[in-house]
Design an enzyme around this catalytic site. Structure first.
Site, PDB file in Angstrom:
ATOM      1  CG  ASP A  26      29.314  44.917  43.986  1.00 53.57           C
ATOM      2  OD1 ASP A  26      29.812  44.907  45.132  1.00 53.57           O
ATOM      3  OD2 ASP A  26      29.621  45.764  43.126  1.00 53.57           O
ATOM      4  N   GLY A  27      27.506  44.404  46.735  1.00 47.85           N
ATOM      5  CA  GLY A  27      26.707  45.299  47.586  1.00 47.85           C
ATOM      6  C   GLY A  27      26.552  44.840  49.023  1.00 47.85           C
ATOM      7  NE  ARG A  30      28.084  49.295  47.333  1.00 46.62           N
ATOM      8  CZ  ARG A  30      27.947  49.022  46.036  1.00 46.62           C
ATOM      9  NH1 ARG A  30      27.219  49.814  45.273  1.00 46.62           N
ATOM     10  NH2 ARG A  30      28.529  47.958  45.521  1.00 46.62           N
ATOM     11  CD1 TRP A  31      21.134  44.722  52.231  1.00 43.24           C
ATOM     12  CD2 TRP A  31      22.170  44.151  54.140  1.00 43.24           C
ATOM     13  NE1 TRP A  31      20.208  44.132  53.051  1.00 43.24           N
ATOM     14  CE2 TRP A  31      20.814  43.765  54.223  1.00 43.24           C
ATOM     15  CE3 TRP A  31      23.010  43.897  55.221  1.00 43.24           C
ATOM     16  CZ2 TRP A  31      20.290  43.126  55.350  1.00 43.24           C
ATOM     17  CZ3 TRP A  31      22.485  43.266  56.340  1.00 43.24           C
ATOM     18  CH2 TRP A  31      21.140  42.879  56.405  1.00 43.24           C
ATOM     19  CG  HIS A  43      30.803  39.731  53.444  1.00 45.93           C
ATOM     20  ND1 HIS A  43      30.650  40.169  52.152  1.00 45.93           N
ATOM     21  CD2 HIS A  43      31.894  40.390  53.925  1.00 45.93           C
ATOM     22  CE1 HIS A  43      31.600  41.056  51.855  1.00 45.93           C
ATOM     23  NE2 HIS A  43      32.359  41.213  52.928  1.00 45.93           N
ATOM     24  CB  SER A  71      37.578  39.153  42.543  1.00 51.15           C
ATOM     25  OG  SER A  71      38.083  40.168  43.387  1.00 51.15           O
ATOM     26  CB  SER A  72      42.497  37.788  41.332  1.00 49.41           C
ATOM     27  OG  SER A  72      41.987  36.895  40.418  1.00 49.41           O
ATOM     28  CD1 TRP A  75      43.567  36.784  46.332  1.00 50.89           C
ATOM     29  CD2 TRP A  75      43.492  36.203  48.483  1.00 50.89           C
ATOM     30  NE1 TRP A  75      43.203  35.459  46.392  1.00 50.89           N
ATOM     31  CE2 TRP A  75      43.166  35.079  47.708  1.00 50.89           C
ATOM     32  CE3 TRP A  75      43.504  36.074  49.873  1.00 50.89           C
ATOM     33  CZ2 TRP A  75      42.848  33.836  48.266  1.00 50.89           C
ATOM     34  CZ3 TRP A  75      43.194  34.833  50.434  1.00 50.89           C
ATOM     35  CH2 TRP A  75      42.876  33.745  49.638  1.00 50.89           C
ATOM     36  CG  LEU A 137      22.313  24.657  39.415  1.00 51.34           C
ATOM     37  CD1 LEU A 137      21.835  25.521  38.242  1.00 51.34           C
ATOM     38  CD2 LEU A 137      22.010  25.393  40.719  1.00 51.34           C
ATOM     39  CB  SER A 198      34.735  43.591  38.386  1.00 54.18           C
ATOM     40  OG  SER A 198      34.191  44.864  38.606  1.00 54.18           O
ATOM     41  CD  GLU A 209      21.541  39.736  25.324  1.00 51.50           C
ATOM     42  OE1 GLU A 209      21.308  40.890  25.727  1.00 51.50           O
ATOM     43  OE2 GLU A 209      21.812  39.477  24.141  1.00 51.50           O
TER      44      GLU A 209
HETATM   45  C1  FPP Z   1      30.615  41.934  47.229  1.00 51.70           C
HETATM   46  O1  FPP Z   1      30.154  42.823  48.200  1.00 51.70           O
HETATM   47  C2  FPP Z   1      30.696  40.583  47.722  1.00 51.70           C
HETATM   48  C3  FPP Z   1      31.845  39.881  47.938  1.00 51.70           C
HETATM   49  C4  FPP Z   1      33.172  40.427  47.734  1.00 51.70           C
HETATM   50  C5  FPP Z   1      31.857  38.511  48.413  1.00 51.70           C
HETATM   51  C6  FPP Z   1      30.685  37.674  48.067  1.00 51.70           C
HETATM   52  C7  FPP Z   1      30.408  36.819  49.225  1.00 51.70           C
HETATM   53  C8  FPP Z   1      29.206  36.374  49.581  1.00 51.70           C
HETATM   54  C9  FPP Z   1      27.997  36.593  48.800  1.00 51.70           C
HETATM   55  C10 FPP Z   1      29.026  35.644  50.856  1.00 51.70           C
HETATM   56  C11 FPP Z   1      29.652  34.318  50.956  1.00 51.70           C
HETATM   57  C12 FPP Z   1      29.564  33.482  49.741  1.00 51.70           C
HETATM   58  C13 FPP Z   1      29.440  32.154  49.755  1.00 51.70           C
HETATM   59  C14 FPP Z   1      29.510  31.395  48.490  1.00 51.70           C
HETATM   60  C15 FPP Z   1      29.206  31.416  50.982  1.00 51.70           C
HETATM   61  P1  FPP Z   1      31.122  43.998  48.628  1.00 51.70           P
HETATM   62  O2  FPP Z   1      31.753  43.606  49.908  1.00 51.70           O
HETATM   63  O3  FPP Z   1      32.054  44.337  47.523  1.00 51.70           O
HETATM   64  O4  FPP Z   1      30.074  45.141  48.837  1.00 51.70           O
HETATM   65  P2  FPP Z   1      30.296  46.702  48.672  1.00 51.70           P
HETATM   66  O5  FPP Z   1      30.702  46.929  47.238  1.00 51.70           O
HETATM   67  O6  FPP Z   1      28.951  47.274  48.983  1.00 51.70           O
HETATM   68  O7  FPP Z   1      31.348  47.105  49.657  1.00 51.70           O
END
Ligand code: FPP
Length: 244
Positions: A26-27, A30-31, A43, A71-72, A75, A137, A198, A209
């Site tokens: 997550d994040g 915001r990054w 992303h 996540s579901s 979308w 893995l 979530s 944990e």
């Molecule tokens: C959460 O950040 C991240 C996602 C919803 C998608 C995760 C995707 C990746 C890590 C990149 C692609 C993955 C692969 C496997 C190639 P957010 O957008 O919810 O961030 P925010 O909460 O700061 O808005």
């Protein structure tokens, strides 16, 4: 006389390295926002952090790594972002699969990934088939995954099979989940300071944990992974039982 405090005073039994680590990445948004950049850049950086986590997991001797990639509920994001994430996934598969295969990573997809369309499904299934015999893995990519949907689908499969109610034990039920055959996560990490599950692996994380870190996913690296494992190994896991 036995010390009545003995139970509490007993030294914590450190846990071994987790066999299965699950991560809510997550994040990314915001990054990017903190840098005045589009979410897609966040992303993209997040995809680089995926690579670092896989390396870290292998380095630490973890056997299963589950990443919540979509996540579901995702979308419901703007169509452009959904399309960007779909594109990143394909790009990731095309650029990383061979190397993942060479280092012994087995790819497995969980979730309703068919919603991404036939092209993505074909590439994911080809990747699963190519890496099926790898043992270093197992990387579970959760794509269009929802914990409740996983449980409902499992119940539907059990009913469709005509299972007798008394035959449906917890162990049997787990065999209908999308994670069948995979040990439950020992450690669940969530980045970016949020402290929620979530709708991730609801059934499977019953005894996991939980480690929450403020680090945003694109900044998450080997040191952060090791720090989370370090926290895990210091915890005493009782699975609901009293300590010895
Ligand atoms: C959460 O950040 C991240 C996602 C919803 C998608 C995760 C995707 C990746 C890590 C990149 C692609 C993955 C692969 C496997 C190639 P957010 O957008 O919810 O961030 P925010 O909460 O700061 O808005």
């Amino acid at each position: 006389m036995a010390n009545p405090m003995q139970h509490n005073a007993a030294p914590a039994r450190p846990s071994a390295v987790p066999k299965h680590v699950a991560i809510i990445m997550d994040g990314n948004g915001r990054w990017a926002a903190a840098r005045g950049l589009p979410r897609l850049v966040g992303h993209r950086e997040g995809a680089k952090a995926v690579r670092r986590s896989i390396e870290a997991a292998i380095g630490q001797g973890v056997k299963y790594l589950t990443l919540f990639a979509f996540s579901s509920e995702n979308w419901q994001r703007p169509q452009e972002e959904v399309s960007d994430l779909r594109g990143l996934l394909l790009q990731y598969l095309r650029s990383e699969l061979q190397e993942l295969h060479e280092v012994g990573v087995r790819l497995r997809v969980i979730g309703e990934h068919t919603r991404f369309g036939p092209n993505v499904v074909a590439e994911l299934e080809a990747a699963e088939a190519k890496t099926a015999r790898n043992e270093k893995l197992t990387l579970l990519l959760a794509l269009s995954y929802g914990g409740r949907a996983d449980i409902v689908a499992a119940a539907q499969r059990a009913i469709a099979e005509g299972i007798a109610p008394e035959a449906l034990t917890e162990q049997k039920f787990a065999s209908y989940l999308t994670t069948a055959g995979v040990p439950d996560p020992d450690l669940l990490i969530r980045t970016s300071g949020e402290q929620r599950i979530s709708n991730f692996l609801l059934w499977q994380t019953a005894y996991a944990e939980l480690v929450f870190t403020d680090v945003l996913w694109p900044d998450f690296g080997e040191k952060d992974f090791a720090a989370a494992i370090g926290k895990f190994t210091k915890r005493e896991r009782r699975f609901g039982a009293r300590p010895e």
